[in-house]
Design an enzyme around this catalytic site. Structure first.
Site, short mmCIF file in Angstrom:
data_model
loop_
_atom_site.label_atom_id
_atom_site.label_comp_id
_atom_site.label_asym_id
_atom_site.label_seq_id
_atom_site.Cartn_x
_atom_site.Cartn_y
_atom_site.Cartn_z
N GLU A 1 -2.29 -0.98 7.51
CA GLU A 1 -3.65 -1.48 7.30
C GLU A 1 -3.99 -2.46 8.43
O GLU A 1 -3.14 -3.25 8.84
CB GLU A 1 -3.78 -2.19 5.95
CG GLU A 1 -3.62 -1.26 4.77
CD GLU A 1 -3.96 -1.91 3.44
OE1 GLU A 1 -4.48 -3.04 3.41
OE2 GLU A 1 -3.74 -1.24 2.41
N HIS B 1 -7.77 1.16 4.43
CA HIS B 1 -6.91 1.90 3.52
C HIS B 1 -6.64 3.23 4.23
O HIS B 1 -7.44 4.16 4.11
CB HIS B 1 -7.59 2.15 2.17
CG HIS B 1 -7.71 0.95 1.30
ND1 HIS B 1 -8.40 0.97 0.11
CD2 HIS B 1 -7.22 -0.30 1.41
CE1 HIS B 1 -8.33 -0.22 -0.47
NE2 HIS B 1 -7.62 -1.02 0.32
N ASP C 1 -6.28 -5.89 -3.84
CA ASP C 1 -7.44 -6.51 -3.19
C ASP C 1 -8.14 -7.47 -4.15
O ASP C 1 -8.51 -8.59 -3.77
CB ASP C 1 -8.44 -5.45 -2.72
CG ASP C 1 -7.89 -4.55 -1.63
OD1 ASP C 1 -6.98 -4.98 -0.90
OD2 ASP C 1 -8.38 -3.41 -1.50
N HIS D 1 -10.72 -4.63 6.05
CA HIS D 1 -9.39 -4.07 6.18
C HIS D 1 -9.47 -2.57 5.95
O HIS D 1 -10.51 -2.05 5.56
CB HIS D 1 -8.38 -4.75 5.24
CG HIS D 1 -8.51 -4.41 3.80
ND1 HIS D 1 -9.46 -4.96 2.98
CD2 HIS D 1 -7.78 -3.57 3.02
CE1 HIS D 1 -9.32 -4.50 1.75
NE2 HIS D 1 -8.30 -3.64 1.74
#
Length: 147
Positions: free
Chosen positions: A23, A85, A96, A83
């Site tokens: 990530e 995935h 999260d 971020h």
């Protein structure tokens, strides 16, 4: 709603592709509106220092503070965080939600499988029940406008 310039969107997507299978993460700077339309002007990449970067992200606190200083020096506000995935989905995971700490800021998530960007605002508040008052915390989906 969050307004995301095409160049910033493309830069984040490129970082996500290059960072796969881990990530990637960073901070979004621009004009922040708690209940309205935030406008991203720039993105500040950060190193993912999580113990398991394939499934989690973490920004080093000192690096985060340095990014915040740069942002302020440029006259920007903290719009939110981003971020990836790498293996989908483009929505917040339970991790999260457990780690979200910036109320009303945007959390932009890039999925590579399928390739999609989603954004959520972390909301906190008080909710009364018949027995007691309890704090509520939740992600609310927000519209992403690219342009």
């Amino acid at each position: 709603m969050i307004v995301l310039p095409t160049a910033v969107r493309e830069a984040i997507l490129e970082r996500a592709r290059e960072g796969k299978p881990g990530e990637i993460c960073g901070v979004l700077g621009g004009t922040y509106e708690p209940a309205g339309q935030s406008r991203v002007r720039s993105q500040y990449p950060a190193e993912n220092v999580a113990d398991t970067p394939r499934t989690r992200y973490e920004i080093d606190p000192e690096e985060q503070l340095a990014i915040f200083d740069r942002l302020e020096d440029r006259g920007e506000e903290i719009v939110g965080f981003y971020h990836s995935h790498p293996r989908g989905p483009p929505r917040p995971s339970a991790t999260d939600a457990a780690q979200a700490t910036w109320p009303d800021r945007s959390y932009l998530i890039v999925s590579l499988e399928p390739c999609e960007i989603g954004s959520w605002r972390w909301r906190t508040g008080e909710s009364e029940t018949a027995e007691s008052e309890t704090a509520t915390e939740r992600f609310e989906r927000e519209q992403v406008v690219v342009g």
